[in-house]
Design a protein around this motif. Structure first.
Motif, short mmCIF file in Angstrom:
data_model
loop_
_atom_site.label_atom_id
_atom_site.label_comp_id
_atom_site.label_asym_id
_atom_site.label_seq_id
_atom_site.Cartn_x
_atom_site.Cartn_y
_atom_site.Cartn_z
N LEU A 166 0.85 -1.19 0.00
CA LEU A 166 0.00 0.00 0.00
C LEU A 166 0.88 1.23 0.00
CD1 LEU A 166 -2.14 -1.57 2.81
CD2 LEU A 166 -3.13 -0.90 0.60
N PHE A 167 0.45 2.29 -0.70
CA PHE A 167 1.31 3.46 -0.90
C PHE A 167 0.67 4.70 -0.31
CE2 PHE A 167 3.08 6.78 -3.88
CZ PHE A 167 4.40 6.68 -3.45
N LYS A 177 1.02 8.65 -0.67
CA LYS A 177 1.62 9.52 -1.67
C LYS A 177 2.44 10.68 -1.10
CE LYS A 177 -0.73 9.70 -6.13
NZ LYS A 177 -1.55 10.53 -7.04
N SER A 181 5.54 9.29 0.17
CA SER A 181 6.00 8.17 -0.67
C SER A 181 6.36 6.94 0.15
CB SER A 181 7.21 8.60 -1.52
OG SER A 181 6.82 9.57 -2.47
#
Ligand SMILES: [Fe+2]
Ligand SMILES: [Fe+2]
Lengths: 255, 255
Positions: B18-19, B21, B24
């Motif tokens: 899972l990212f 944003k 990052s």
């Protein structure tokens, strides 16, 4: 009942998911690493990240053969054209139904072979008239669970808009239910975009939890017709470029 | 020679990347899906994406037991504290060497068991004094290839900075070469961050292509000492919060 996903697994498949931040696009690298040539393909490359993608291809010792598009994107320029100028021999691919030009135009049922592995083409119009989903092969030598590269047809807990480029909410609903939700429930869904940081889902998961596609067709159509989305920023640049698979610069140089 | 990576594979492991944003950051969800309780853990959850992560845990029918941190992050607040307020019974984990507080303090050689699967703790100081790498177990029932959650010790084609939080370029070099580059070459490297859209690498790949860590120790130290990086924006908020594993709000409420 819910199917529990592990990871796709294959002795042959080398697989990498790559993210382009500005348009939140996923590009996928697949290769048959057990084949002497290590033939590889990129699904939905983006022009801005072509150098990153090609340097990874080089590092991994792969031979890139195809640059494949799920559809004529409206939010970014495909990397297909740029890749063709940088790696001689690579062939661009898009669906015949998209009416875009490319080296190879595919239709439902076609197979895209790379080494002993292949992608099967499924027609999934609705977001655009020419959208296709690429699904890894069915068989003991192919990755298990299967992997579906759905473009913007099914997104994780969402789906692509249907209000331009020949889009149709009725057609999208039928495409997803007949071509994607009929795959085994443990099939991985790898979309063209994610805006929340999810990387992957499964058919089983989206059949249970997709907030739009789990509804009946009439409710789905009414959801899609009331999204009130703004006109996409990039569309007037991206669509003409993508109709020729990113070869616009080459054409102007040749002119 | 280069080892060619497929995907980690296990009949038991459910795995999701899972990212987040803004920083990052990658968060990882691992569960033993074959165990009746489906026990799960999150590696490096971020406060801003806790609701997303917990809703995925719920959708997948998992029982979250641990919220694990690779180190005291300087660029975002850990989700550990918030998760503990939302899911009773979850235990936060960080290394003893970090001098941070958490429910469980781990040291090199410790095992974190979830169902029939486990993570092994390896001390990899250098980016911070308390950095650890979590590696999936060694054995026929454990995921193959192995998976290393390296935090900021090894990033894809990079590494974490070493100029604050007790960082040391000499120590980072030694940690990576003794604790990570000694793993099988096909071991997957899942870092805490990526800024270019890469999602995964392997030990073999970084041993060949990491532009810093492939150099000799003196060159590495000189690279790290001349990065001239700016002071991290979030550090004065993130480090104090992360020293108590994100429980700062709870503490102020209790006061
Ligand atoms: Fe699209
Ligand atoms: Fe860090």
């Amino acid at each position: 009942s819910m199917s529990y996903a592990t990871q796709p697994s294959s002795k042959k498949l080398l697989f990498r998911q790559l993210f382009e931040k500005e348009s939140s696009t996923y590009t996928y690298l697949l290769a048959d690493a057990s084949h002497p040539d290590k033939p590889a393909l990129l699904v939905d490359p983006v022009d801005r990240t072509v150098d990153r993608d090609l340097s990874l291809v080089t590092d991994l010792g792969l031979k890139l053969v195809y640059a494949i598009n799920t559809h004529v994107h409206a939010d970014h320029v495909t990397g297909s054209g740029l890749i063709k100028t940088k790696v001689p021999g690579v062939k661009s691919i898009i669906s015949k139904a998209s009416k875009a030009s490319a080296d190879i135009l595919v239709e439902a049922g076609d197979k895209i072979q790379f080494g002993d592995l292949y992608l099967e083409v499924r027609a999934t119009p609705g977001h655009t008239v020419g959208c296709v989903t690429y699904v890894t092969g069915d068989g003991p030598d192919q990755p298990q669970p299967r992997m579906a590269f759905t473009g913007d047809a099914v997104l994780i807990r969402g789906c692509g808009r249907t209000d331009f480029q020949g889009g149709s909410s009725k057609q999208l609903y039928e495409s997803v239910h007949s071509q994607i939700f009929t795959l085994p429930k443990d099939t991985f869904i790898y979309p063209a975009h994610d805006y929340k940081g999810f990387t992957v889902s499964t058919v089983g998961e989206e059949m249970l939890y997709n907030p739009r596609l789990t509804k009946d067709e009439e409710t789905f159509k009414s959801i899609m017709e009331n999204l009130k989305l703004s006109y996409p920023k990039m569309i007037d640049v991206a669509v003409p470029a993508n109709m020729i698979c990113g070869l616009q610069d080459l054409e102007s140089k040749a002119a």
